[in-house]
Design an enzyme around this catalytic site. Structure first.
Site, PDB file in Angstrom:
ATOM      1  N   GLU A   1       0.498  -1.184   0.040  1.00 35.32           N
ATOM      2  CA  GLU A   1       0.120  -0.120   0.019  1.00 35.32           C
ATOM      3  C   GLU A   1       0.701   1.352   0.032  1.00 35.32           C
ATOM      4  O   GLU A   1       0.568   2.340   0.796  1.00 35.32           O
ATOM      5  CB  GLU A   1      -0.956  -0.154   1.289  1.00 35.32           C
ATOM      6  CG  GLU A   1      -1.863  -1.118   1.279  1.00 35.32           C
ATOM      7  CD  GLU A   1      -2.728  -1.178   2.563  1.00 35.32           C
ATOM      8  OE1 GLU A   1      -2.792  -0.419   3.222  1.00 35.32           O
ATOM      9  OE2 GLU A   1      -3.499  -2.070   2.570  1.00 35.32           O
TER      10      GLU A   1
ATOM     11  N   TYR B   1     -11.535  -3.619   2.730  1.00 38.17           N
ATOM     12  CA  TYR B   1     -11.983  -3.574   4.245  1.00 38.17           C
ATOM     13  C   TYR B   1     -13.704  -3.127   4.128  1.00 38.17           C
ATOM     14  O   TYR B   1     -13.922  -2.192   4.857  1.00 38.17           O
ATOM     15  CB  TYR B   1     -11.149  -3.196   5.385  1.00 38.17           C
ATOM     16  CG  TYR B   1      -9.974  -3.663   5.675  1.00 38.17           C
ATOM     17  CD1 TYR B   1      -9.937  -4.590   6.691  1.00 38.17           C
ATOM     18  CD2 TYR B   1      -8.817  -3.456   4.772  1.00 38.17           C
ATOM     19  CE1 TYR B   1      -8.797  -5.487   6.822  1.00 38.17           C
ATOM     20  CE2 TYR B   1      -7.686  -4.243   5.314  1.00 38.17           C
ATOM     21  CZ  TYR B   1      -7.753  -5.135   6.172  1.00 38.17           C
ATOM     22  OH  TYR B   1      -6.374  -5.818   6.324  1.00 38.17           O
TER      23      TYR B   1
ATOM     24  N   GLU C   1      -5.759  -9.037   1.657  1.00 42.83           N
ATOM     25  CA  GLU C   1      -6.297  -8.856   3.163  1.00 42.83           C
ATOM     26  C   GLU C   1      -7.611  -8.494   3.201  1.00 42.83           C
ATOM     27  O   GLU C   1      -8.355  -7.968   2.263  1.00 42.83           O
ATOM     28  CB  GLU C   1      -5.604  -7.259   3.496  1.00 42.83           C
ATOM     29  CG  GLU C   1      -4.252  -7.534   3.875  1.00 42.83           C
ATOM     30  CD  GLU C   1      -3.520  -6.324   4.417  1.00 42.83           C
ATOM     31  OE1 GLU C   1      -4.311  -5.586   5.084  1.00 42.83           O
ATOM     32  OE2 GLU C   1      -2.433  -5.905   4.250  1.00 42.83           O
TER      33      GLU C   1
HETATM   34  C1  BDP Z   1      -4.263  -2.822   6.093  1.00 38.24           C
HETATM   35  C2  BDP Z   1      -2.846  -2.773   6.266  1.00 38.24           C
HETATM   36  C3  BDP Z   1      -2.432  -3.506   7.289  1.00 38.24           C
HETATM   37  C4  BDP Z   1      -3.230  -3.044   8.733  1.00 38.24           C
HETATM   38  C5  BDP Z   1      -4.940  -3.131   8.306  1.00 38.24           C
HETATM   39  C6  BDP Z   1      -5.746  -2.867   9.432  1.00 38.24           C
HETATM   40  O1  BDP Z   1      -2.199  -3.379   5.103  1.00 38.24           O
HETATM   41  O2  BDP Z   1      -1.248  -3.305   7.726  1.00 38.24           O
HETATM   42  O3  BDP Z   1      -3.095  -3.717   9.825  1.00 38.24           O
HETATM   43  O4  BDP Z   1      -4.856  -2.527   7.034  1.00 38.24           O
HETATM   44  O5  BDP Z   1      -5.991  -1.547   9.351  1.00 38.24           O
HETATM   45  O6  BDP Z   1      -4.674  -2.099   4.952  1.00 38.24           O
HETATM   46  O7  BDP Z   1      -5.909  -3.706  10.136  1.00 38.24           O
END
Ligand code: BDP
Length: 636
Positions: free
Chosen positions: A445, A494, A530
Site C-alpha cells: 500500500e 475492508y 487482506e
Molecule cells: C491494511 C494494512 C495492514 C493493517 C490493516 C488494518 O495493510 O497493515 O493492519 O489494514 O487496518 O490496509 O487492520
C-alpha cells in the site's frame, strides 16, 4: 478504499551484492556456535542519544561505562522490563556479550571465523574487542563480518562483542518514519519527541534473530549457491550456479541426494544442471499426499597440495518445482494453485518480534489445523528458519520486503529508491532458493496514486524486474498499476469495516465491483490479499455488531460467497487479515493492538477460526489431495 499491493513472482536473480548470504549450517568443514541467551544491555537515554558514541562504550566492557541490565537475545527489548520509557524508546541501545571462542578457531589461521546477526532493528554497528567490524542499515535481514583477524590479535582475551542498535525510522528507511519534536514548554516536557510511523504494527526493536559465530575454510569456501528448478515428464532439472571465494584453486563437486540419502544426480563445475530421473516434485500442503519433498544438494570443494587435502562442504535443501502465471491462474508444477491462507506478523507477548521456536511451531500447527496452504510475510521478511519450515511442510509463501507505509512524498526520492533496491537485493539473495517462496512483494500500500515520474518506488519495481528478468518465472510488479510489471494483482479491502462500517450488505456488491474493475483493467489473476474485521474475543451480539465474534464471522462469510463466484474465473487466492492479534502503537482505533486476528495474540481461536477451518478444508478437498496423516487428526 481499495488498496493495492505490489507483487513479483519468483524465481532466480542477478544480484548487485558481491557476496552470498547462505544460512549457516554445520558440515564436515563448518562449525556453528550460537550466541543466544542473556546479553548485557543499556539504552542510551542521553538527550542526544549519542553518549555511547561520544564516550566510546564499545572500547571496554559495557558495565564499566554505566549500569547494565540482562537482555535476552533474540527478543525485542520493548516488553521485557517494567520501564514504560524503554517500551517506547527511540534511539541507540547497546548490547554486549563475552564469548569463549574455541582455541582451534584462533590458532588455526586457515579457519575463517564469521559473526552473523540474523536481524537487528533497524541500524546496527558491531564491534569485536573494541574494533568496529561492520554496520548494517535495515531491520529484517541478516548481516555478517569476518572477525578472525580481530580475535587473533590477542588470543588470550575473551571475545567481546558489542552491538549498538538504533530503531529510529527516517523518510528513507523501510518502513519510513519521522521524528517530531514537541517544543512547546507549556504542553510538553523538555526534549519531548515522538516517532511517527505510517504503518499499523508496533515498531519493536532490538536483536530479533539469532547471533552466531560460524566457520568456513579460509583459503576457499562456498560463498553462494543459486538453484533454479524445472521438470519435464518424470525428469527433474536443477540448474545451479555456485560462487566460490578464496585464493586457492579448488575442485567443485555437486551431489544431489534424495530423502533417504541416495545420490540421484551429480555434477562438477560452478555452473551446470543436475538431471533427476523419477523426480519427486515439491508440492504445497494439501495439494499432494507427500508435500514439501526436499532433496539435499551437497556442494563439495576440495583442494590438495603436496602435504594435505582441504575441503569445504555445504548442504542446501532443494525442492524441485515450477511456478507459472497465466491471465487467470497461478500454476505450481503446471497445476492451478489456489491460495487459501493467512497474513501473519512476527509478534507475540513479551518477545515482541523476537525469534521463538515454540511460537513458530505452534503457528505452523495452527495453520495446518485450519487447512491454510499459504501465508504472506506481511510486512517484512521473516526469519529464515520460518521459511525452512515452509519448505519442509509445503506452506507457500509470498515474501514481502519491508516497504510498508510509504506515504510521504519525501520518501519518493533517489535515496529511498537506492535503499529499497538494496533491501530487495538482500531479500532475494537470502530467500531465492526456498521452494516455498513463489512470489516477491515489493511494497504494501504505497502511495501508488503518484504519477510514475515522481514515484521512485514504482521505479524500484521496474529496476527490480530488470534485476530478475533473465529468469524463467518472472512476474511484474503490481503496486504501480500503470506499470507493466504485474503478474498478480493483490488487493486489500475492508468493506463494511473502514468503509460503510456496520453495513454487511454492501460487501457482495462492493467486492464484486472491486474484482470486476481490477480484472477489466489488467487481465491478471487477483488475490484478495487482506480482508477482515477487528474482534474482541468473548464479545457477542446477535444480530452481529462490529467488534463482536459474530460480526467477524459474518464479514468472512459475505466475502467467501463472492470468492466462490470469482475463483471459478480469475481470483486465485484469499488471505485473511490477520492470523493472530498483534501489537500496534496506541491510538483511538486500537484496543491494545490490532484485533483482526482469527486467533488471539496468545493463539487461541476466535469463532472465525472455525469458519476458516471448515472452508479451507473444503477447498482443499475440492482441489487437492489430503496427506495420508489427515486420517489421524491428532497428528495435527
Ligand atoms: C491494511 C494494512 C495492514 C493493517 C490493516 C488494518 O495493510 O497493515 O493492519 O489494514 O487496518 O490496509 O487492520
Amino acid at each position: 478504499m481499495l488498496r493495492v499491493l505490489c507483487l513479483l513472482a519468483v524465481v532466480d536473480s542477478v544480484l548487485l551484492l558481491d557476496s552470498g548470504m547462505l544460512f549457516p549450517r554445520e558440515s564436515a568443514s563448518r562449525e556453528v556456535k550460537e550466541l543466544n541467551g542473556l546479553w548485557a544491555f543499556r539504552a542510551d537515554i542521553s538527550p542526544s542519544r549519542n553518549q555511547g558514541f561520544e564516550e566510546a562504550w564499545y572500547k571496554s566492557r559495557l558495565i564499566e561505562s554505566g549500569p547494565v541490565i540482562d537482555m535476552p537475545v533474540p527478543a525485542s527489548y520493548n516488553d521485557i522490563t517494567q520501564d514504560p520509557s524503554l517500551r517506547t524508546f527511540t534511539g541507540w541501545v547497546w548490547y554486549e556479550r563475552e564469548v569463549v571462542v574455541p582455541t582451534r578457531w584462533i590458532t588455526d589461521e586457515e579457519i575463517r571465523v564469521v559473526l552473523r546477526v540474523g536481524s537487528a532493528h533497524y541500524y546496527s554497528v558491531v564491534w569485536v574487542n573494541g574494533v568496529k567490524v561492520t554496520e548494517h542499515n535495515g531491520g529484517h535481514l541478516p548481516f555478517e563480518a569476518e572477525i578472525g583477524s580481530v580475535i587473533r590479535k590477542d588470543p588470550t582475551a575473551k571475545c567481546r562483542i558489542t552491538i549498538a542498535v538504533n530503531n529510529t525510522l527516517t523518510l528513507e528507511t523501510l518502513p519510513p518514519g519521522t521524528i517530531q519534536y514537541m517544543n512547546d514548554p507549556t504542553r510538553y516536557p523538555k526534549g519531548f519527541f515522538v516517532q511517527n510511523i505510517f504503518f499499523d504494527f508496533f515498531n519493536y526493536a532490538g536483536i530479533h534473530r539469532s547471533v552466531l559465530l560460524y566457520t568456513t575454510p579460509k583459503a576457499f569456501y562456498v560463498d553462494d549457491i543459486t538453484v533454479v528448478t524445472d521438470f519435464s515428464d518424470n525428469a527433474g532439472l536443477v540448474n545451479y550456479k555456485v560462487s566460490v571465494k578464496g585464493s586457492a584453486a579448488a575442485t567443485l563437486k555437486l551431489t544431489l541426494m534424495d530423502k533417504e540419502g541416495h545420490c540421484v544426480a551429480s555434477s562438477s563445475g560452478s555452473v551446470g544442471a543436475l538431471k533427476v530421473a523419477d523426480v519427486k516434485l515439491w508440492w504445497p500442503y494439501l495439494m499432494h499426499e507427500n508435500p514439501g519433498y526436499l532433496y539435499s544438494l551437497e556442494v563439495h570443494l576440495t583442494a590438495a597440495n603436496d602435504k594435505s587435502t582441504s575441503e569445504d562442504v555445504y548442504l542446501l535443501p532443494v525442492g524441485i518445482r515450477t511456478v507459472k502465471v497465466s491471465s487467470t491462474q497461478f500454476l505450481i508444477n503446471n497445476k492451478p494453485f489456489y491460495f487459501h491462507g493467512v497474513n501473519k506478523h512476527e509478534d507475540s507477548d513479551i518477545r515482541g518480534k523476537g525469534f521463538d521456536w515454540p511460537l513458530i511451531v505452534k503457528d505452523f500447527n495452527l495453520m495446518k489445523w485450519m487447512g491454510a496452504n499459504s501465508f504472506r510475510t506481511s510486512h517484512y521478511p521473516y526469519a529464515e528458519e520460518i521459511l525452512q519450515m515452509c519448505d519442509q511442510h509445503g506452506i507457500v509463501v509470498i515474501d514481502e520486503c519491508p516497504g510498508v507505509g510509504i506515504k510521504d512524498i519525501r520518501s519518493f526520492g533517489n535515496a529511498s529508491l537506492t535503499h529499497h533496491l538494496v533491501v530487495m537485493d538482500e531479500l532475494v539473495r537470502r530467500d531465492k532458493n526456498h521452494p516455498s517462496v513463489v512470489m516477491w512483494s515489493v511494497a504494501n500500500e504505497p502511495a501508488s496514486e503518484m504519477p510514475p515520474e515522481n514515484n521512485e518506488h514504482a521505479m524500484a519495481s521496474k529496476h527490480f524486474q530488470d534485476l530478475i528478468s533473465p529468469l524463467q518465472h518472472v512476474a511484474r510488479c503490481v503496486f504501480f498499476p500503470q506499470a507493466p510489471y504485474v503478474d498478480v494483482v493483490c488487493v486489500n479491502s475492508y468493506f463494511s469495516w473502514y468503509h460503510d462500517p456496520g453495513y454487511l450488505e454492501v460487501i457482495p456488491i462492493q467486492l464484486n465491483t472491486q474484482f470486476e474493475d481490477w480484472y477489466a483493467k489488467y487481465q491478471k489473476p487477483i488475490i484478495q490479499s487482506e480482508y477482515g474485521a477487528d474482534t474482541l474475543p468473548g464479545l457477542h451480539n446477535d444480530p452481529p455488531l462490529m467488534f463482536t465474534e459474530e460480526y467477524q464471522q459474518a464479514v468472512l462469510q459475505h466475502y467467501h460467497n463472492v470468492f466462490d463466484q470469482k475463483r471459478k474465473h480469475y481470483v486465485i487466492g484469499e488471505l485473511i487479515w490477520n492470523f493472530a492479534d498483534f501489537m500496534t502503537v496506541q491510538g483511538i482505533t486500537r484496543v491494545v493492538g490490532n484485533k483482526k486476528g482469527v486467533f488471539t495474540r496468545q493463539r487461541q481461536p476466535k469463532a472465525a477460526a472455525f469458519i476458516l477451518k471448515e472452508r479451507y478444508w473444503r477447498l482443499a478437498n475440492e482441489t487437492g489431495k489430503l496427506p495420508y496423516w489427515t486420517k489421524y487428526p491428532c497428528s495435527l
